[in-house]
Motif scaffolding. Structure first.
Motif, PDB file in Angstrom:
ATOM      1  N   PRO A   1     -56.588 -43.540  73.372  1.00 17.12           N
ATOM      2  CA  PRO A   1     -57.968 -43.409  72.867  1.00 17.12           C
ATOM      3  C   PRO A   1     -58.136 -44.083  71.512  1.00 17.12           C
ATOM      4  N   ALA A   2     -59.362 -44.251  71.119  1.00 13.58           N
ATOM      5  CA  ALA A   2     -59.663 -44.877  69.831  1.00 13.58           C
ATOM      6  C   ALA A   2     -59.241 -43.965  68.689  1.00 13.58           C
ATOM      7  N   GLU A   3     -58.918 -44.567  67.584  1.00  4.82           N
ATOM      8  CA  GLU A   3     -58.489 -43.794  66.407  1.00  4.82           C
ATOM      9  C   GLU A   3     -59.670 -43.029  65.833  1.00  4.82           C
ATOM     10  N   SER A   4     -59.440 -41.743  65.554  1.00  2.55           N
ATOM     11  CA  SER A   4     -60.514 -40.889  65.042  1.00  2.55           C
ATOM     12  C   SER A   4     -60.247 -40.369  63.637  1.00  2.55           C
ATOM     13  N   ALA A   5     -58.997 -40.323  63.220  1.00  2.00           N
ATOM     14  CA  ALA A   5     -58.693 -39.799  61.888  1.00  2.00           C
ATOM     15  C   ALA A   5     -57.286 -40.226  61.500  1.00  2.00           C
ATOM     16  N   ARG A   6     -56.996 -40.062  60.219  1.00  2.00           N
ATOM     17  CA  ARG A   6     -55.666 -40.335  59.710  1.00  2.00           C
ATOM     18  C   ARG A   6     -55.199 -39.165  58.860  1.00  2.00           C
ATOM     19  N   ILE A   7     -53.905 -38.901  58.943  1.00  2.00           N
ATOM     20  CA  ILE A   7     -53.309 -37.797  58.192  1.00  2.00           C
ATOM     21  C   ILE A   7     -52.405 -38.391  57.125  1.00  2.00           C
ATOM     22  N   SER A   8     -52.643 -37.999  55.884  1.00  2.00           N
ATOM     23  CA  SER A   8     -51.895 -38.548  54.767  1.00  2.00           C
ATOM     24  C   SER A   8     -50.681 -37.685  54.449  1.00  2.00           C
ATOM     25  N   TYR A   9     -49.741 -38.305  53.799  1.00  2.00           N
ATOM     26  CA  TYR A   9     -48.534 -37.592  53.387  1.00  2.00           C
ATOM     27  C   TYR A   9     -48.752 -36.949  52.023  1.00  2.00           C
ATOM     28  N   HIS A  10     -48.368 -35.693  51.903  1.00  2.00           N
ATOM     29  CA  HIS A  10     -48.483 -34.957  50.646  1.00  2.00           C
ATOM     30  C   HIS A  10     -47.128 -34.325  50.342  1.00  2.00           C
ATOM     31  N   GLY A  11     -46.397 -34.945  49.493  1.00  2.00           N
ATOM     32  CA  GLY A  11     -45.072 -34.454  49.134  1.00  2.00           C
ATOM     33  C   GLY A  11     -44.436 -35.405  48.145  1.00  2.00           C
ATOM     34  N   ARG A  12     -43.156 -35.217  47.911  1.00  2.00           N
ATOM     35  CA  ARG A  12     -42.473 -36.091  46.954  1.00  2.00           C
ATOM     36  C   ARG A  12     -42.257 -37.466  47.577  1.00  2.00           C
ATOM     37  N   PRO A  13     -42.312 -38.515  46.767  1.00  4.10           N
ATOM     38  CA  PRO A  13     -42.090 -39.865  47.308  1.00  4.10           C
ATOM     39  C   PRO A  13     -40.644 -40.046  47.738  1.00  4.10           C
ATOM     40  N   GLY A  14     -40.452 -40.919  48.700  1.00  2.05           N
ATOM     41  CA  GLY A  14     -39.097 -41.177  49.170  1.00  2.05           C
ATOM     42  C   GLY A  14     -39.110 -41.976  50.463  1.00  2.05           C
ATOM     43  N   VAL A  15     -37.927 -42.132  51.024  1.00  2.00           N
ATOM     44  CA  VAL A  15     -37.748 -42.879  52.264  1.00  2.00           C
ATOM     45  C   VAL A  15     -38.022 -41.960  53.447  1.00  2.00           C
ATOM     46  N   LEU A  16     -38.819 -42.427  54.380  1.00  2.00           N
ATOM     47  CA  LEU A  16     -39.090 -41.666  55.593  1.00  2.00           C
ATOM     48  C   LEU A  16     -37.830 -41.650  56.460  1.00  2.00           C
ATOM     49  N   ARG A  17     -37.159 -40.502  56.525  1.00  2.07           N
ATOM     50  CA  ARG A  17     -35.902 -40.396  57.249  1.00  2.07           C
ATOM     51  C   ARG A  17     -36.121 -40.169  58.740  1.00  2.07           C
ATOM     52  N   ASP A  18     -37.015 -39.259  59.076  1.00  2.09           N
ATOM     53  CA  ASP A  18     -37.308 -38.978  60.481  1.00  2.09           C
ATOM     54  C   ASP A  18     -38.539 -38.096  60.556  1.00  2.09           C
ATOM     55  N   VAL A  19     -39.000 -37.867  61.760  1.00  2.00           N
ATOM     56  CA  VAL A  19     -40.107 -36.949  62.025  1.00  2.00           C
ATOM     57  C   VAL A  19     -39.688 -36.020  63.162  1.00  2.00           C
ATOM     58  N   ASN A  20     -40.313 -34.865  63.204  1.00  5.18           N
ATOM     59  CA  ASN A  20     -40.017 -33.911  64.275  1.00  5.18           C
ATOM     60  C   ASN A  20     -40.812 -34.315  65.508  1.00  5.18           C
ATOM     61  N   VAL A  21     -40.187 -35.152  66.317  1.00  3.39           N
ATOM     62  CA  VAL A  21     -40.867 -35.730  67.481  1.00  3.39           C
ATOM     63  C   VAL A  21     -41.298 -34.639  68.456  1.00  3.39           C
TER      64      VAL A  21
END
Length: 435
Positions: A213-233
Motif C-alpha cells: 500500500p501507499a505510504e501513510s506515515a513515518r515513525i521517527s527514532y527517539h533515543g541515543r544516537p548510534g549504529v542501528l544494530r538490529d530490529v525486532n523483526v
C-alpha cells in the motif's frame, strides 16, 4: 515468488539473545547466582546426611567426618585463595590477547573475544568456584561432639574439589582457544562462519517487487544516537499483521541514526499500536553481525587493509582474508539480494527491509583491497583468481561488477608496473597468490 521462504522465522527473544552474547557480565552473573543456589542445596544435603546418621545412631561415622574437617577446611581455604590468582591470570591473558589482536588485525575483532563461549565459561566457572569455596568455609563448625554436630560440609568440600578440576580443564581449553584467536586464520574463519550463518538465516529479496500500500506515515527514532544494530523483526511483523499494514525499515542495519531520524515507514492505515513501534530498533556504538550481512566482509576487508599497510606489509594475511571473502561472495552469489520481505504465518508481506545488493557486497569485499594491493603481486594474483572463480559462480547479469574490478585492476597495474613481464606476472591468476 523469488524471495527465499525457507529461512528460519525470527523469534521475539532473538535480538535479546544476541545482545546478551555481546556482553561479558551476563554469564558470570548467572554463574555467581548459580553458585549460591548450589551451595544452599548442597548444604541442606550435608545437614540432612548428618541428621540421618545421628537418628540412626551412627555417631562413629559422624565422628569420622568431623575428624577430617580441619584438613578439608585447609584445602578449601587454599582453593579460595588460588582461585583469585587464576582469575587474575585469565584477565591478564584476555587483555593481552585483545590488545595484540586489535593491534595486529583490526579493533573490530574484539567482539570475537567478548562473544567467545570458552572465555565466558572459564570466567564463570572460576568466579563460581571462588564464591562457592567462600560459602563452604562458613559451613565449618568448631563443635567436635558427634551428638551435637549439626552439619559436616563433606559433600560441599567434595564438590569444591570437583569444581577445581573443571576449572583446570577449562583453563587449558581457554589458553588453547585464546592462542588460536590470536592467529589470523582462526579469526578469519570465525568471522566467515558467523557471517555465513547470518546470510543463510536472513530472508533476501527477489527480482520482482511486491506491491504494498501507499505510504501513510513515518515513525521517527527517539533515543541515543548510534549504529542501528538490529530490529525486532518478529514483533514488527506481529504489529503489522494486527493492524493490517506493511512496515518498511528506512535505514539499513549498520547505518548511524540520530534522534529524529525516520526509522519506519507505514504503508496502509496506521493504528494506535504504532506509537512505540520505533522502540524495536536497537542502537549501539558498533555494528554487529546480527541482521547485517555485510559486516563480515567489512571485518575481513579491514584486516586485509591493515596487513597491506606499509607499516605491516603482510600480503599473506591479505590473501587469507581474500579466501574467506570469496567464500562469502560465492554463497551470496546464489541468493536473490536487494529488498528483503518478512512475511507472517499466512505468507503476507508485513515488513520490508533494504539489504545490500550484489554490487554493494562485491565492492565492499574487493574495492579497498584492490586499491591497496597494487605493488603486491601475491595479492593481485589471488584477487584475479578470486574474480575468475566468482565469474564461474554468478549469472550473466551479476558479472558486471566483477568485470569492472578486473579492468580496474589491470589499469592500475599497467600504470604502476613499467615492465611487461612484471605486469603479466602480477595479473596471472593464482589461488595461493605466489605459491
Amino acid at each position: 515468488m523469488n524471495d527465499r521462504t525457507s529461512y528460519r522465522r525470527p523469534r521475539f527473544l532473538a535480538p535479546l539473545r544476541e545482545h546478551l552474547r555481546d556482553t561479558l557480565w551476563f554469564a558470570p552473573t548467572l554463574g555467581l547466582i548459580g553458585s549460591v543456589a548450589l551451595w544452599v542445596g548442597v548444604s541442606e544435603l550435608d545437614f540432612a546426611l548428618v541428621r540421618y546418621l545421628q537418628d540412626a545412631g551412627e555417631f562413629e561415622v559422624v565422628a569420622d567426618f568431623t575428624s577430617i574437617t580441619d584438613e578439608l577446611q585447609t584445602i578449601v581455604t587454599t582453593i579460595s585463595s588460588a582461585m583469585m590468582t587464576f582469575i587474575g591470570v585469565v584477565f591478564s591473558i584476555s587483555l593481552v590477547a585483545v590488545q595484540m589482536a586489535s593491534g595486529q588485525l583490526t579493533p573490530r575483532v574484539v567482539r570475537i573475544f567478548v562473544r567467545s563461549r570458552i572465555s565466558k565459561a572459564t570466567l564463570t566457572v572460576f568466579l563460581g568456584t571462588f564464591l562457592f569455596s567462600l560459602l563452604v568455609l562458613t559451613s565449618y563448625e568448631s563443635e567436635s561432639d558427634p551428638k551435637l554436630v549439626k552439619s559436616v560440609p563433606f559433600v560441599q568440600s567434595a564438590l569444591t574439589l570437583f569444581l577445581v578440576g573443571v576449572s583446570l580443564v577449562l583453563f587449558i581449553a581457554y589458553v588453547s582457544s585464546t592462542l588460536r584467536l590470536m592467529q589470523v586464520g582462526p579469526v578469519a574463519d570465525r568471522i566467515a562462519r558467523e557471517s555465513l550463518r547470518e546470510v543463510l538465516r536472513q530472508p533476501t529479496g527477489g527480482k520482482d517487487a511486491v506491491d504494498i500500500p501507499a505510504e501513510s506515515a513515518r515513525i521517527s527514532y527517539h533515543g541515543r544516537p548510534g549504529v542501528l544494530r538490529d530490529v525486532n523483526v518478529a514483533w514488527l511483523v506481529r504489529v503489522a499483521r494486527r493492524n493490517g499494514i506493511v512496515l518498511r525499515l528506512i535505514p539499513r542495519v549498520g547505518d548511524y541514526v540520530v534522534p529524529g531520524t525516520p526509522v519506519l515507514a507505514v504503508h496502509g492505515e496506521a493504528g494506535r499500536e504504532l506509537k512505540a513501534v520505533g522502540l524495536t530498533a536497537s542502537v549501539g556504538t558498533e555494528r554487529a553481525t546480527s541482521q547485517d550481512i555485510g559486516f563480515g566482509l567489512r571485518q575481513l576487508s579491514d584486516i586485509a587493509l591493515r596487513a597491506l599497510s606499509p607499516a605491516v606489509n603482510d600480503p599473506t594475511t591479505a590473501v587469507q582474508c581474500l579466501d574467506r571473502i570469496v567464500l562469502l561472495l560465492s554463497t551470496m552469489a546464489r541468493l536473490p539480494l536487494g529488498t528483503a520481505y518478512h512475511r507472517d504465518a499466512k505468507g503476507a508481506v508485513r515488513l520490508v527491509q533494504e539489504v545490500p545488493g550484489w554490487t554493494d557486497l562485491v565492492d565492499l569485499g574487493l574495492a579497498e583491497i584492490r586499491g591497496a594491493s597494487i605493488g603486491s603481486p601475491q595479492v593481485t594474483r589471488r584477487l584475479m583468481a578470486a574474480l575468475d572463480d566468482l565469474m564461474l559462480l554468478t549469472s550473466a547479469e551479476r558479472r558486471e561488477p566483477l568485470l569492472r574490478h578486473r579492468e580496474l585492476m589491470a589499469q592500475a597495474v599497467a600504470r604502476t608496473v613499467p615492465e611487461a613481464a612484471e605486469r603479466e606476472f602480477a595479473l596471472r591468476p593464482d589461488r595461493q597468490g605466489i605459491g
